[in-house]
Motif scaffolding. Structure first.
Motif, PDB file in Angstrom:
ATOM      1  N   UNK A  50       0.841  -1.196   0.000  1.00  0.00           N
ATOM      2  CA  UNK A  50       0.000   0.000   0.000  1.00  0.00           C
ATOM      3  C   UNK A  50       0.879   1.250   0.000  1.00  0.00           C
ATOM      4  N   UNK A  51       0.769   2.017  -1.088  1.00  0.00           N
ATOM      5  CA  UNK A  51       1.403   3.329  -1.165  1.00  0.00           C
ATOM      6  C   UNK A  51       0.307   4.364  -0.964  1.00  0.00           C
ATOM      7  N   UNK A  52       0.402   5.132   0.110  1.00  0.00           N
ATOM      8  CA  UNK A  52      -0.548   6.214   0.321  1.00  0.00           C
ATOM      9  C   UNK A  52      -0.135   7.362  -0.592  1.00  0.00           C
ATOM     10  N   UNK A  80       4.631   6.254   1.743  1.00  0.00           N
ATOM     11  CA  UNK A  80       3.819   7.426   1.398  1.00  0.00           C
ATOM     12  C   UNK A  80       4.508   8.198   0.280  1.00  0.00           C
ATOM     13  N   UNK A  81       3.709   8.644  -0.695  1.00  0.00           N
ATOM     14  CA  UNK A  81       4.194   9.551  -1.736  1.00  0.00           C
ATOM     15  C   UNK A  81       3.292  10.781  -1.730  1.00  0.00           C
ATOM     16  N   UNK A  82       3.880  11.954  -1.603  1.00  0.00           N
ATOM     17  CA  UNK A  82       3.085  13.168  -1.493  1.00  0.00           C
ATOM     18  C   UNK A  82       3.322  14.119  -2.663  1.00  0.00           C
ATOM     19  N   UNK A  83       2.264  14.855  -2.976  1.00  0.00           N
ATOM     20  CA  UNK A  83       2.392  15.935  -3.951  1.00  0.00           C
ATOM     21  C   UNK A  83       3.448  16.927  -3.489  1.00  0.00           C
ATOM     22  N   UNK A 209       5.281   8.863 -10.855  1.00  0.00           N
ATOM     23  CA  UNK A 209       6.684   8.446 -10.945  1.00  0.00           C
ATOM     24  C   UNK A 209       7.277   8.293  -9.547  1.00  0.00           C
ATOM     25  N   UNK A 210       6.948   9.244  -8.660  1.00  0.00           N
ATOM     26  CA  UNK A 210       7.428   9.170  -7.285  1.00  0.00           C
ATOM     27  C   UNK A 210       6.866   7.938  -6.581  1.00  0.00           C
ATOM     28  N   UNK A 211       5.577   7.653  -6.799  1.00  0.00           N
ATOM     29  CA  UNK A 211       4.956   6.478  -6.170  1.00  0.00           C
ATOM     30  C   UNK A 211       5.640   5.189  -6.605  1.00  0.00           C
ATOM     31  N   UNK A 212       5.990   5.106  -7.872  1.00  0.00           N
ATOM     32  CA  UNK A 212       6.688   3.909  -8.364  1.00  0.00           C
ATOM     33  C   UNK A 212       8.085   3.810  -7.752  1.00  0.00           C
ATOM     34  N   UNK A 213       8.739   4.953  -7.552  1.00  0.00           N
ATOM     35  CA  UNK A 213      10.043   4.934  -6.892  1.00  0.00           C
ATOM     36  C   UNK A 213       9.913   4.476  -5.438  1.00  0.00           C
TER      37      UNK A 213
END
Length: 290
Positions: A50-52, A80-83, A209-213
């Motif tokens: 789970x990536x938030x 977690x990946x944030x804007x 892209x950040x979420x995949x990283x």
């Protein structure tokens, strides 16, 4: 037409990872939503990641602290990946210059904390509008005020040709039963006035892209066909998933609860009308994440 489901468990085995929105899905801006937490815990226990994925304009460590305060347990998610992190990386690479005018609230000032993702970052200095080379917008100073209050300042900024970095593309959120304006509402106004707005959260590619990283940091190599995006914003979560060609689960009981006539589950006719009007096609729909 989207498939209406009753529980995440009906489809979860099809996916190895989920990109899950926070506000309106996992918490209501005040406290955790227990059914959503239980669904994410069960998914992780079966081996899913789970990536938030949030349009919050702050660093992920700040979001983790907020989640603890709201009562979201650490075993409900992996990372977690944030804007905010996506936009901060752009800022420290010089996307809006060195001298920036900040729009936001005091709790958003962590946006300017050092970011180790960027080598040789630009030194950022906060200045008044008259001296600025660009704008960093984390949200309105008063989230209940009409965005139009910014028109005079935005007219001056547009005349100066200042780019606006939008740290949160969301237009509105509901904090409990109170609706608030977000940075996306200000960026939309600035664009409508002829200014240049730069976006880094959902539905735009940089945050995915950040979420995949973030997944890669966990040692997870997940094909897009095995990722499910979950969210209550059709213009952010669902459009973003469609743009990335990944499946999506629309939470109709969030900010679109009234339009979709959602109590426990959406009214099928109202849901169809709403999705048609917004020109989106989520793979699945559920009233609340559970």
């Amino acid at each position: 037409m989207t498939q209406i489901i009753s529980a995440l468990s009906e489809i979860s085995d099809t996916y190895d990872a989920m990109f899950v929105d926070l506000w309106g899905c996992v918490h209501d801006g005040i406290k955790a939503l227990p059914d959503a937490v239980a669904a994410l815990q069960a998914y992780r226990q079966r081996g899913g990641a789970v990536v938030l994925l949030t349009n919050a304009p702050r660093a992920r460590n700040e979001i983790a602290k907020q989640l603890e305060k709201f009562g979201v347990p650490a075993d409900a998610y992996d990372t977690i990946a944030t804007s905010g992190d996506s936009a901060r990386a752009a800022m420290f690479r010089g996307a809006v210059g060195r001298k920036v005018w900040f729009i936001g609230q005091p709790h958003d000032l962590s946006f300017f904390d050092p970011l180790h993702l960027v080598d040789d970052p630009v030194e950022i200095i906060q200045v008044e509008l008259d001296e600025a080379e660009g704008i960093v917008c984390c949200g309105p100073e008063d989230p209940h005020a009409d965005p139009d209050v910014m028109r005079p300042a935005f007219l001056k900024a547009k005349t100066k040709g200042l780019p606006l970095l939008c740290a949160n593309p969301d237009i509105i959120v509901d904090r409990g039963d109170q609706r608030e304006w977000c940075a996306g509402a200000l960026a939309r106004l600035y664009t409508e006035m002829g200014g240049e707005s730069l976006y880094f959260g959902k539905p735009y590619p940089p945050i995915y892209d950040l979420a995949r990283r973030r997944l890669a940091e966990l040692g997870k190599d997940v094909a897009d066909s095995r990722i499910l995006a979950v969210g209550d914003g059709v213009l952010t979560d669902i459009q973003g998933a469609m743009g990335e060609d990944i499946d999506s689960l629309f939470i109709s009981g969030g900010i679109a609860a009234e339009e979709t006539k959602t109590s426990h589950q959406p009214d099928e006719s109202a849901l169809k009308t709403y999705l048609s009007k917004e020109q989106v096609s989520p793979t699945y729909t559920i009233g609340q994440l559970r």
